[in-house]
Design a protein around this motif. Structure first.
Motif, mmCIF file in Angstrom:
data_model
loop_
_atom_site.group_PDB
_atom_site.id
_atom_site.type_symbol
_atom_site.label_atom_id
_atom_site.label_comp_id
_atom_site.label_asym_id
_atom_site.label_seq_id
_atom_site.Cartn_x
_atom_site.Cartn_y
_atom_site.Cartn_z
ATOM 1 N N ASP A 196 0.849 -1.192 0.000
ATOM 2 C CA ASP A 196 0.000 0.000 0.000
ATOM 3 C C ASP A 196 0.882 1.239 0.000
ATOM 4 N N TRP A 197 0.258 2.380 -0.325
ATOM 5 C CA TRP A 197 0.976 3.643 -0.314
ATOM 6 C C TRP A 197 1.165 4.120 1.123
ATOM 7 N N ARG A 198 2.313 4.705 1.397
ATOM 8 C CA ARG A 198 2.628 5.234 2.708
ATOM 9 C C ARG A 198 3.316 6.591 2.563
ATOM 10 N N THR A 199 3.222 7.387 3.643
ATOM 11 C CA THR A 199 3.900 8.678 3.725
ATOM 12 C C THR A 199 4.913 8.622 4.856
ATOM 13 N N PHE A 200 6.162 9.005 4.583
ATOM 14 C CA PHE A 200 7.235 8.926 5.566
ATOM 15 C C PHE A 200 7.844 10.313 5.790
ATOM 16 N N ARG A 201 8.071 10.669 7.054
ATOM 17 C CA ARG A 201 8.803 11.889 7.335
ATOM 18 C C ARG A 201 10.275 11.671 7.004
ATOM 19 N N VAL A 202 10.837 12.564 6.191
ATOM 20 C CA VAL A 202 12.199 12.369 5.704
ATOM 21 C C VAL A 202 13.217 12.484 6.837
ATOM 22 N N ASP A 203 12.942 13.303 7.853
ATOM 23 C CA ASP A 203 13.898 13.438 8.945
ATOM 24 C C ASP A 203 13.985 12.166 9.786
ATOM 25 N N ARG A 204 13.071 11.198 9.568
ATOM 26 C CA ARG A 204 13.123 9.927 10.279
ATOM 27 C C ARG A 204 13.652 8.795 9.398
ATOM 28 N N VAL A 205 14.075 9.124 8.182
ATOM 29 C CA VAL A 205 14.540 8.131 7.217
ATOM 30 C C VAL A 205 16.067 8.058 7.236
ATOM 31 N N THR A 206 16.597 6.830 7.321
ATOM 32 C CA THR A 206 18.042 6.600 7.189
ATOM 33 C C THR A 206 18.247 5.591 6.062
ATOM 34 N N PRO A 207 18.648 6.049 4.871
ATOM 35 C CA PRO A 207 18.826 5.119 3.745
ATOM 36 C C PRO A 207 19.832 4.024 4.065
#
Length: 331
Positions: A196-207
């Motif tokens: 499904d589609w999701r929305t993520f806060r970028v400041d909580r993302v660690t590639p």
């Protein structure tokens, strides 16, 4: 001639990076004589760069402000930072700024080297503006650029994600777009594990590279991704949802209701609809009342009952406060 031109660019870069240089220091940095430095400064002045010179042992050269803006030298990270700032300004809705920012961004992209043009182009093509609210989260520009590149190239993204409750998880998604608000950056992506589609806060993302493989982009969850993200972070993320009619024009309501607090819909010249969410009905009552507008509850029915309960509780508090002989401040 080529050596002189390269030296002039190096001199200009030094003047832009430091408030004031002495003649001997510049000569040492450029590996030339002080006389050559004086000649190069005169050449910069002929090109329109206002280089101020103060005599004496404590004097030196300083790049000043002129009547016209001369070209500036930017390193790689500065160029990307300027591009991000211009792209954000283009979406702020400030009269006269948006169009100017787009023109400036186009000029910047035209002269960028190939290694940076793709990075800036990705940020330009895969960013959607969403307005309002002060910036409250810090995003690593390198992460932002990496996500934009993956959106552009259609490559799967693997990353560690810290949820709002502090829990960590590993996600694999097909990134689609970055959505920029004045408060935060969000990534809209198709979550492969949750289908499904999701929305993520970028400041909580660690590639977590390596990324890939390539994929064919799916049909997006909505045409207006800014509205989709606004609804997600203000409504879908909460257990309790509500629709209320605000008895003020849409433009007046928009001055207080940010995209992360609810989604506004035009209804008429003197009213608008607000779709919003909260952790409970009691919290929803406080949220709606503190907006400061007269309103009418459309759904759910439980919100009306929660308002009655709050009204009765406040009435009892007022009665006790206003009772003669009761300690406290009369309201």
């Amino acid at each position: 001639m080529l050596e002189t031109s390269a030296r002039l660019l190096r001199l200009l870069s030094l003047l832009q990076a430091h408030r004031e240089w002495s003649g001997p220091d510049l000569a040492d940095r450029l590996n030339v004589s002080p006389r050559t430095v004086r000649r190069d400064v005169d050449r910069l002045r002929e090109l329109g760069y206002p280089v101020n010179a103060s005599p004496g042992t404590g004097g030196g050269y300083q790049l000043g402000a002129g009547a016209e803006l001369p070209p500036l030298l930017l390193d790689d990270e500065e160029a990307v930072a300027v591009a991000v700032g211009l792209r954000t300004a283009a979406g702020q809705g400030i009269e006269g700024i948006g169009e100017t920012s787009v023109r400036a961004l186009a000029k910047l992209e035209q002269v960028l080297p190939g290694r940076l043009r793709r990075r800036v182009g990705a940020l330009n093509a895969f960013t959607v503006p969403m307005l309002r609210g002060p910036q409250t989260s810090s995003v690593d520009p390198g992460v932002l650029t990496e996500l934009a590149n993956l959106c552009r190239d259609g490559e799967r993204l693997r990353f560690a994600y810290r949820g709002h409750d502090g829990t960590d998880s590993r996600r694999t998604v097909e990134p689609y777009r970055l959505v920029c608000s004045e408060r935060r950056w969000y990534l809209v992506a198709f979550d492969l594990d949750r289908a499904d589609w999701r929305t993520f806060r970028v400041d909580r993302v660690t590639p977590k590279p390596p990324h890939g493989p390539r994929f064919v982009p799916r049909r997006p969850p909505a045409e207006d991704l800014a509205a989709y993200v606004s609804e997600g972070v203000s409504t879908r993320a909460y257990a309790t949802h509500a629709v209320v009619r605000l008895l003020v024009p849409l433009q007046e309501a928009a001055e207080r209701v940010s995209p992360t607090a609810g989604v506004l819909e035009a209804e008429g010249p003197e009213s608008c609809l607000l779709r919003t969410g909260a952790g409970s009905l009691d919290v929803m009552v406080v949220h709606v009342v503190l907006l400061g507008f007269d309103f009418e509850v459309l759904e759910p029915d439980g919100l009306t009952e929660a308002i009655r309960t709050a009204r009765d509780r406040l009435s009892r508090a007022l009665a006790r406060t206003e009772r003669p002989g009761t300690p406290g401040v009369n309201l």
